[in-house]
Enzyme design. Structure first.
Site, short mmCIF file in Angstrom:
data_model
loop_
_atom_site.label_atom_id
_atom_site.label_comp_id
_atom_site.label_asym_id
_atom_site.label_seq_id
_atom_site.Cartn_x
_atom_site.Cartn_y
_atom_site.Cartn_z
N ARG A 59 16.82 68.77 -10.12
CA ARG A 59 17.72 68.88 -11.28
C ARG A 59 17.54 70.21 -12.00
NH1 ARG A 59 16.56 66.51 -15.88
NH2 ARG A 59 15.60 64.70 -14.92
N ASP A 184 38.96 79.42 -17.48
CA ASP A 184 38.99 78.56 -16.29
C ASP A 184 39.81 79.30 -15.23
OD1 ASP A 184 39.63 76.68 -14.34
OD2 ASP A 184 39.65 75.01 -15.75
N1 LCS Z 1 40.02 72.93 -14.33
C1 LCS Z 1 41.21 72.92 -13.70
C2 LCS Z 1 42.17 74.04 -13.94
C3 LCS Z 1 41.53 71.89 -12.84
O1 LCS Z 1 42.72 71.92 -12.23
C4 LCS Z 1 40.60 70.84 -12.65
C5 LCS Z 1 40.90 69.69 -11.76
C6 LCS Z 1 39.37 70.89 -13.33
C7 LCS Z 1 39.11 71.95 -14.16
C8 LCS Z 1 38.33 69.83 -13.18
O2 LCS Z 1 37.71 69.95 -11.93
P1 LCS Z 1 37.04 68.73 -11.13
O3 LCS Z 1 36.10 68.06 -12.08
O4 LCS Z 1 38.12 67.83 -10.67
O5 LCS Z 1 36.31 69.42 -10.02
N2 LCS Z 1 42.25 69.61 -11.39
C9 LCS Z 1 42.83 68.72 -10.68
C10 LCS Z 1 44.22 68.74 -10.40
O6 LCS Z 1 45.04 69.53 -10.85
N3 LCS Z 1 44.49 67.77 -9.54
O7 LCS Z 1 43.38 67.00 -9.27
C11 LCS Z 1 42.24 67.54 -10.00
#
Ligand code: LCS
Length: 403
Positions: A59, A184
């Site tokens: 961790r 992001d």
């Molecule tokens: N940031 C963005 C721009 C995302 O599109 C997503 C997930 C996340 C953060 C979170 O990431 P995760 O925890 O899923 O790895 N976006 C998704 C989407 O547009 N469709 O399914 C998941």
């Protein structure tokens, strides 16, 4: 020039790894271990006291994970990176790190649905508020900053509207007010856009998407330039909240990452061709793609992105009924909510990824029921096009649309 590669295509494959330290293994080994043995009780004491470097417990760090972190830090032109068990774990870690009760987060006009959910939760439970702004001019940014604002949280391109935020402009204004900027960068990947170069403090990714690229891992990454600050996140938020990545998932990402540049080039080429095709489709009322010269922010796209990437959003005539009918008629293209995979995927944000956002807010973000998001895959572009074409034809017939 061992491990001092300059070009991204080489970094992607080599950074942070020397086979001589790993029994000459060409492939990065998988250290699938939860803990590490100490040669003596005193060594354990020294490691816990930080007097001797070395592994303690996974961790707190793992050799396979560390190679991924070094590679990704270099790819984002940063000094340090942390790997997490999901993109949301990376989002929550950085927001927990930069905020405290009473603070305010200024966000881009749109954000991913679960990030919205997290911000609502932080507001309700910890009185950390947020607001949205298009952040399109200096005046607009200035007017959105409150005395209690501590950071600007941006997606660019924004999921799923493909609206952009001018990274140079936002960083300039934020710096003037001493605000941290968090970007992001999931939609572009570190191959197409590097927000730290524009002055951002943190960049994060859902590595689930392009970085892994094979639809078999959920993971997140956070990159920064301040090594002590990043170590602080590792040893406080990440260690104690615990959203770490598993060594196996890190290993899969290292494997997937090797082809990031080749994949991103092909995703972008396929998408660019599909944009031209969509322009000729009478059922489509609006196309949202940053590298399309008709995109209102095309100049910003050229300034901060190397190419448009693989995501195209478009509005279909006939609203939700037509959108869902169209999706159901697709044969090659899969109905699924992730993105950045080899397979072309389509989703309906208003009822899927952004359905947690109340309708009024969602409409303000530009996510209506006629919006569809296409994650263009790596199949032959003409096969993708043929599938879209046959489904568009069925929409036209079914809804008696005239050309
Ligand atoms: N940031 C963005 C721009 C995302 O599109 C997503 C997930 C996340 C953060 C979170 O990431 P995760 O925890 O899923 O790895 N976006 C998704 C989407 O547009 N469709 O399914 C998941």
């Amino acid at each position: 020039m061992k491990n001092e590669f300059i070009r991204k295509e080489t970094t992607i494959i080599h950074k942070g790894y020397s086979s001589e330290h790993h029994h000459d293994s060409l492939s990065v080994p998988l250290y699938q271990t939860s803990t590490y043995t100490f040669s003596s009780a005193e060594q354990g004491e020294r490691r816990f006291a930080g007097e001797e470097s070395g592994n303690i417990y996974s961790r707190l760090g793992n050799p396979t994970v560390r190679i991924l972190e070094e590679r990704i830090a270099e790819l984002e032109n940063g000094q340090s990176a942390l790997a997490f068990g999901s993109g949301m774990a990376a989002v929550s870690a950085v927001l927990i790190h930069v905020t405290k009760t009473g603070d305010h987060i200024l966000c881009s006009r749109g954000i991913y649905g679960c990030t919205f959910g997290l911000l609502e939760m932080m507001d309700e439970k910890y009185n950390i508020s947020h607001s949205f702004s298009a952040l399109s001019t200096e005046q607009e940014i200035e007017a959105s900053i409150r005395p209690e604002t501590v950071c600007v949280y941006i997606e660019t391109p924004i999921n799923p509207t493909m609206e952009l935020v001018d990274l140079e402009l936002v960083n300039k204004v934020a710096k003037k007010h001493g605000l941290k900027v968090i970007v992001d960068n999931t939609f572009s990947s570190p191959y197409l856009q590097n927000p730290l170069d524009f002055g951002a403090d943190y960049v994060l990714h859902s590595a689930t998407k392009y970085i892994n690229g094979h639809g078999d891992v959920i993971a997140g990454l956070l990159i920064g330039n301040d090594v002590d600050d990043m170590m602080n996140i590792r040893m406080t938020v990440q260690k104690d909240v615990g959203g770490i990545i598993s060594p196996f998932d890190a290993w899969l990402i290292i494997r997937g990452l090797k082809t990031l540049h080749v994949r991103m080039d092909r995703h972008s080429e396929n998408a660019q061709q599909l944009v031209s095709f969509l322009q000729s489709a009478s059922v489509v009322s609006e196309i949202l793609y940053p590298f399309d010269p008709s995109h209102p922010q095309y100049e910003i796209a050229k300034k901060q992105m190397k190419a448009g990437g693989g995501l195209i959003s478009f509005n279909i005539k006939g609203g939700k009924k037509a959108a869902q009918f169209f999706m159901n008629e697709l044969q090659l293209i899969k109905i699924a909510v992730s993105l950045g995979d080899a397979e072309t995927l389509i989703q309906h944000p208003a009822t899927m990824t952004h359905s947690v956002i109340p309708e009024v807010e969602r409409e303000k973000m530009g996510v209506s029921h006629s919006l569809l998001r296409l994650s263009v895959g790596l199949e032959h572009v003409e096969d993708i096009m043929a599938d879209l074409k046959q489904a568009f034809a069925k929409v036209e017939t079914h809804f008696a649309m005239t050309k």
